[in-house]
Write an enzyme that holds these catalytic residues in place. Structure first.
Site, PDB file in Angstrom:
ATOM      1  N   HIS A  16       9.997   7.850  -0.076  1.00 36.54           N
ATOM      2  CA  HIS A  16      10.085   6.386  -0.254  1.00 36.54           C
ATOM      3  C   HIS A  16      11.544   5.983  -0.539  1.00 36.54           C
ATOM      4  CE1 HIS A  16       5.750   6.661  -1.965  1.00 36.54           C
ATOM      5  NE2 HIS A  16       5.645   6.063  -0.800  1.00 36.54           N
ATOM      6  N   LYS A  40      -8.444   0.443  -6.573  1.00 34.73           N
ATOM      7  CA  LYS A  40      -7.941   1.812  -6.688  1.00 34.73           C
ATOM      8  C   LYS A  40      -7.633   2.117  -8.143  1.00 34.73           C
ATOM      9  CE  LYS A  40      -5.412   3.588  -2.631  1.00 34.73           C
ATOM     10  NZ  LYS A  40      -4.044   3.751  -2.099  1.00 34.73           N
ATOM     11  N   ARG A  89       5.568   8.857   8.695  1.00 34.66           N
ATOM     12  CA  ARG A  89       5.896  10.271   8.463  1.00 34.66           C
ATOM     13  C   ARG A  89       5.444  11.127   9.638  1.00 34.66           C
ATOM     14  NH1 ARG A  89       2.678  10.377   2.951  1.00 34.66           N
ATOM     15  NH2 ARG A  89       1.357   9.288   4.437  1.00 34.66           N
ATOM     16  N   SER A 127       2.557  10.754  -2.188  1.00 35.80           N
ATOM     17  CA  SER A 127       2.325  10.613  -3.635  1.00 35.80           C
ATOM     18  C   SER A 127       1.132  11.465  -4.062  1.00 35.80           C
ATOM     19  CB  SER A 127       2.071   9.149  -3.988  1.00 35.80           C
ATOM     20  OG  SER A 127       3.166   8.365  -3.636  1.00 35.80           O
TER      21      SER A 127
HETATM   22  O1  PNS Z   1       1.350   2.922  -0.183  1.00 32.68           O
HETATM   23  P1  PNS Z   1       0.107   2.526   0.555  1.00 32.68           P
HETATM   24  O2  PNS Z   1      -1.111   2.695  -0.336  1.00 32.68           O
HETATM   25  O3  PNS Z   1      -0.023   3.215   1.878  1.00 32.68           O
HETATM   26  O4  PNS Z   1       0.259   0.932   0.856  1.00 32.68           O
HETATM   27  C1  PNS Z   1      -0.745   0.216   1.539  1.00 32.68           C
HETATM   28  C2  PNS Z   1      -0.501  -1.300   1.428  1.00 32.68           C
HETATM   29  C3  PNS Z   1      -0.332  -1.722  -0.005  1.00 32.68           C
HETATM   30  C4  PNS Z   1       0.754  -1.663   2.205  1.00 32.68           C
HETATM   31  C5  PNS Z   1      -1.712  -2.016   2.110  1.00 32.68           C
HETATM   32  O5  PNS Z   1      -2.904  -1.482   1.612  1.00 32.68           O
HETATM   33  C6  PNS Z   1      -1.693  -3.516   1.858  1.00 32.68           C
HETATM   34  O6  PNS Z   1      -0.880  -4.238   2.392  1.00 32.68           O
HETATM   35  N1  PNS Z   1      -2.634  -3.987   1.000  1.00 32.68           N
HETATM   36  C7  PNS Z   1      -2.723  -5.368   0.560  1.00 32.68           C
HETATM   37  C8  PNS Z   1      -3.910  -6.055   1.176  1.00 32.68           C
HETATM   38  C9  PNS Z   1      -3.579  -6.534   2.569  1.00 32.68           C
HETATM   39  O7  PNS Z   1      -2.621  -7.239   2.819  1.00 32.68           O
HETATM   40  N2  PNS Z   1      -4.416  -6.137   3.562  1.00 32.68           N
HETATM   41  C10 PNS Z   1      -4.256  -6.562   4.932  1.00 32.68           C
HETATM   42  C11 PNS Z   1      -3.574  -5.557   5.793  1.00 32.68           C
HETATM   43  S1  PNS Z   1      -4.789  -4.461   6.450  1.00 32.68           S
END
Ligand code: PNS
Length: 159
Positions: A16, A40, A89, A127
């Site tokens: 990151h 979560k 990745r 992570s």
């Molecule tokens: O680090 P991560 O867990 O891969 O991040 C995922 C994240 C936070 C980018 C994604 O889950 C997100 O944007 N969640 C917020 C809800 C949202 O906007 N959902 C619509 C897109 S599918």
């Protein structure tokens, strides 16, 4: 242009961090945005994660760290960002990331998702893997900063 780098960052890894450093050269401002996800159960609280990210990015002048709830695209609009930034990745990241990019584009066509390829040497880091290794007592100094390694170690040992 302002870029939002959204994620869970539980915790932030060297992968990151590499992405944050590289994107800070490309954009006027990069906002690292930690999602407060009610679905979560995180290892570190959002406040702790924000603090951890602030500490390891303190030397990069155009990086801000924040947290948000709800839709990433709504947060990006509120911050007047033009770009959502995500790291890729491996190929298996791509499918879900592409879907997310398409969905976000339908919600707000004026905000682009830009993918940066993760540094090859850091592409195996996640992570979840960091937490698993830490739980099992393995070395994580090559995966996270020394501050995060300390935080993980003390959390695993009840402190
Ligand atoms: O680090 P991560 O867990 O891969 O991040 C995922 C994240 C936070 C980018 C994604 O889950 C997100 O944007 N969640 C917020 C809800 C949202 O906007 N959902 C619509 C897109 S599918």
């Amino acid at each position: 242009m302002i870029a939002i780098y959204p994620g869970s960052f539980d915790p932030i890894t060297l992968g990151h961090l590499d992405l944050i450093e590289r994107s800070s050269i490309l954009f006027e401002k990069v906002i690292v945005a930690v999602l407060k996800n009610p679905h979560k159960q995180p290892f570190f609280t959002v406040e702790k994660r924000v603090q951890q990210i602030k500490k390891c990015t303190q030397n990069i002048k155009n990086v801000e760290v924040d947290s948000f709830t709800g839709l990433t695209i709504e947060y990006a609009k509120m911050k007047q960002a033009g770009v959502l930034l995500r790291g890729l990745r491996v190929m298996s990241d791509f499918e879900q990331e592409l879907q997310m990019a398409h969905i976000n584009k339908t919600l707000e066509p004026n905000i682009e998702t830009i993918f940066l390829a993760t540094n090859t040497e850091l592409s195996f880091i996640s992570s979840s893997v960091v937490k698993e290794i830490a739980k099992l007592g393995g070395a994580i100094d090559h995966l996270v900063t020394s501050d995060i390694a300390k935080d993980l170690f003390s959390a695993m040992n009840g402190g």
